[in-house]
Design a protein around this motif. Structure first.
Motif, short mmCIF file in Angstrom:
data_model
loop_
_atom_site.label_atom_id
_atom_site.label_comp_id
_atom_site.label_asym_id
_atom_site.label_seq_id
_atom_site.Cartn_x
_atom_site.Cartn_y
_atom_site.Cartn_z
N LEU A 61 -20.84 25.52 24.24
CA LEU A 61 -20.46 26.68 25.05
C LEU A 61 -21.38 27.87 24.77
N THR A 62 -21.79 28.01 23.51
CA THR A 62 -22.69 29.11 23.17
C THR A 62 -24.01 28.97 23.93
N ARG A 63 -24.58 27.77 23.93
CA ARG A 63 -25.83 27.53 24.64
C ARG A 63 -25.66 27.75 26.14
N ILE A 64 -24.57 27.24 26.70
CA ILE A 64 -24.34 27.42 28.15
C ILE A 64 -24.18 28.89 28.48
N GLY A 65 -23.43 29.62 27.63
CA GLY A 65 -23.26 31.05 27.86
C GLY A 65 -24.57 31.80 27.82
N LEU A 66 -25.41 31.48 26.81
CA LEU A 66 -26.71 32.14 26.70
C LEU A 66 -27.57 31.86 27.92
N ASP A 67 -27.55 30.62 28.39
CA ASP A 67 -28.38 30.23 29.53
C ASP A 67 -27.89 30.79 30.86
N HIS A 68 -26.65 31.30 30.88
CA HIS A 68 -26.11 31.84 32.13
C HIS A 68 -25.69 33.30 32.00
N GLY A 69 -26.07 33.92 30.88
CA GLY A 69 -25.80 35.35 30.71
C GLY A 69 -24.33 35.68 30.55
N GLN A 70 -23.56 34.78 29.92
CA GLN A 70 -22.12 34.98 29.77
C GLN A 70 -21.69 34.78 28.32
N SER A 71 -20.53 35.32 28.01
CA SER A 71 -19.92 35.10 26.70
C SER A 71 -19.22 33.75 26.68
N TRP A 72 -19.32 33.04 25.56
CA TRP A 72 -18.62 31.75 25.47
C TRP A 72 -17.12 31.93 25.59
N ARG A 73 -16.62 33.09 25.15
CA ARG A 73 -15.19 33.37 25.27
C ARG A 73 -14.76 33.45 26.74
N ASP A 74 -15.63 34.05 27.57
CA ASP A 74 -15.33 34.11 29.00
C ASP A 74 -15.31 32.71 29.61
N LEU A 75 -16.24 31.86 29.17
CA LEU A 75 -16.26 30.49 29.69
C LEU A 75 -14.95 29.77 29.34
N VAL A 76 -14.45 29.98 28.14
CA VAL A 76 -13.17 29.37 27.75
C VAL A 76 -12.05 29.84 28.67
N SER A 77 -12.04 31.16 28.94
CA SER A 77 -10.99 31.74 29.78
C SER A 77 -11.09 31.28 31.23
N TRP A 78 -12.27 31.34 31.80
CA TRP A 78 -12.46 30.99 33.21
C TRP A 78 -12.17 29.52 33.49
N ASN A 79 -12.35 28.67 32.49
CA ASN A 79 -12.16 27.23 32.69
C ASN A 79 -10.90 26.68 32.04
N ASN A 80 -10.07 27.57 31.50
CA ASN A 80 -8.80 27.17 30.87
C ASN A 80 -9.01 26.04 29.85
N LEU A 81 -10.01 26.22 28.99
CA LEU A 81 -10.33 25.18 28.01
C LEU A 81 -9.38 25.27 26.82
N PRO A 82 -8.67 24.19 26.49
CA PRO A 82 -7.77 24.22 25.34
C PRO A 82 -8.51 24.21 24.01
N ASN A 83 -9.75 23.73 23.99
CA ASN A 83 -10.53 23.64 22.76
C ASN A 83 -11.97 24.02 23.07
N ALA A 84 -12.41 25.15 22.50
CA ALA A 84 -13.75 25.64 22.79
C ALA A 84 -14.83 24.73 22.23
N HIS A 85 -14.48 23.86 21.31
CA HIS A 85 -15.46 22.97 20.69
C HIS A 85 -15.50 21.60 21.34
N LEU A 86 -14.69 21.41 22.40
CA LEU A 86 -14.61 20.09 23.01
C LEU A 86 -14.91 20.18 24.50
N ILE A 87 -16.15 19.87 24.86
CA ILE A 87 -16.52 19.74 26.26
C ILE A 87 -17.20 18.39 26.42
N GLU A 88 -17.14 17.82 27.63
CA GLU A 88 -17.63 16.47 27.87
C GLU A 88 -18.83 16.46 28.80
#
Length: 279
Positions: free
Chosen positions: A82-109
């Protein structure tokens, strides 16, 4: 003698005839023999019935698949965080968690589709996000298409007025393929300064190749990144001012003491030399 022989022949014939008769009668009165049992090796009696074919494997539909390819969305690739994705899209990883309703910030597929723009933002087909900082719904002027490179320091920084984050000499220039920022020399413990006013959206060591890293968000267009520090002096969500000391220079995940400094416009690396004042 001949008479005697004839008599003996008749007696022997009667004996064998009687014996043959007894054998025939015995065969007629006995029960028929049952066939020998057939042994089936390696199979269970319960498996004698036909075995049904296994059901077809169900194809897993990953979250957000219906948004794949749409502006403002990103499909997770192997090795992403999420950190890498946030950096590459100019966003905070915390915002990505919120916008996508992710239950675990360390678990993406791999294959999962994530929203990488604010829910109420306008996203152009080229991926440019038009959204005031802080989530305001006020009208915003659409961003202009990226212009051809212009001489430093006249690149459009939207009034941020970037300053140098360290005083050392540049030992590594910008190369979009090999070096996404500037490498600035220094000694361990030298101050690392915020290049402009902003908010800390990341402070940690979770991004491979960057060591102890700080990422500042300045507006909805620009991020700056400060890597390889030996100490981080600010925390996530903290607001900082231009020129504020945010870290101490080090060599975490690097071969020497240096500051790796990046400016990202809409998440894309740009040459910091085009935004920093000449010195």
């Amino acid at each position: 003698m001949k008479e005697w022989h004839r008599m003996m022949f008749r007696e022997v014939s009667r004996f064998w005839l009687a014996a043959l008769t007894l054998l025939v009668l015995a065969g007629c009165t006995s029960s028929p023999r049952a066939p020998a049992p057939v042994e089936t090796r390696g199979t269970s009696p319960k498996m004698s019935a036909p075995v049904a074919a296994p059901a077809a494997e169900t194809v897993k539909v990953l979250p957000g698949a219906e948004n794949a390819g749409k502006p403002g969305y990103y499909t997770v690739q192997r090795g992403d965080t999420l950190t890498r994705i946030g950096l590459d899209h100019g966003q905070s990883w915390r915002d990505l968690v919120s916008w996508n309703n992710l239950p675990n910030a360390h678990l993406i597929e791999v294959g999962q589709v994530l929203r990488v723009a604010p829910p109420n933002a306008t996203v152009a087909a080229n991926g440019v996000v038009v959204q005031p900082m802080g989530g305001s719904t006020e009208a915003a002027t659409p961003a202009k298409p990226a212009a051809a490179p212009v001489p430093a320091p006249s690149a459009n920084d939207e009034g941020l007025g970037f300053a140098w984050p360290a005083s050392g000499s540049v030992i590594g220039g910008f190369d979009e393929a090999k070096n996404k920022g500037l490498d600035i020399a220094g000694k361990a413990g030298d101050p690392v300064l915020a290049a402009a006013d902003g908010q800390v959206v990341y402070a940690g060591a979770g991004l491979r190749g960057y060591g102890n890293l700080i990422i500042l968000k300045h507006n909805n267009t620009f991020l700056t990144a400060y890597a390889h520090n030996q100490a981080l002096l600010v925390k996530e969500d903290q607001k900082v001012r231009k020129g504020q000391k945010i870290a101490e220079m080090g060599k975490t995940d690097a071969d020497r003491v240096k500051l790796h400094f990046e400016i990202r416009r809409q998440g894309k690396p740009v040459d910091p030399a085009k935004y920093l004042p000449v010195r």
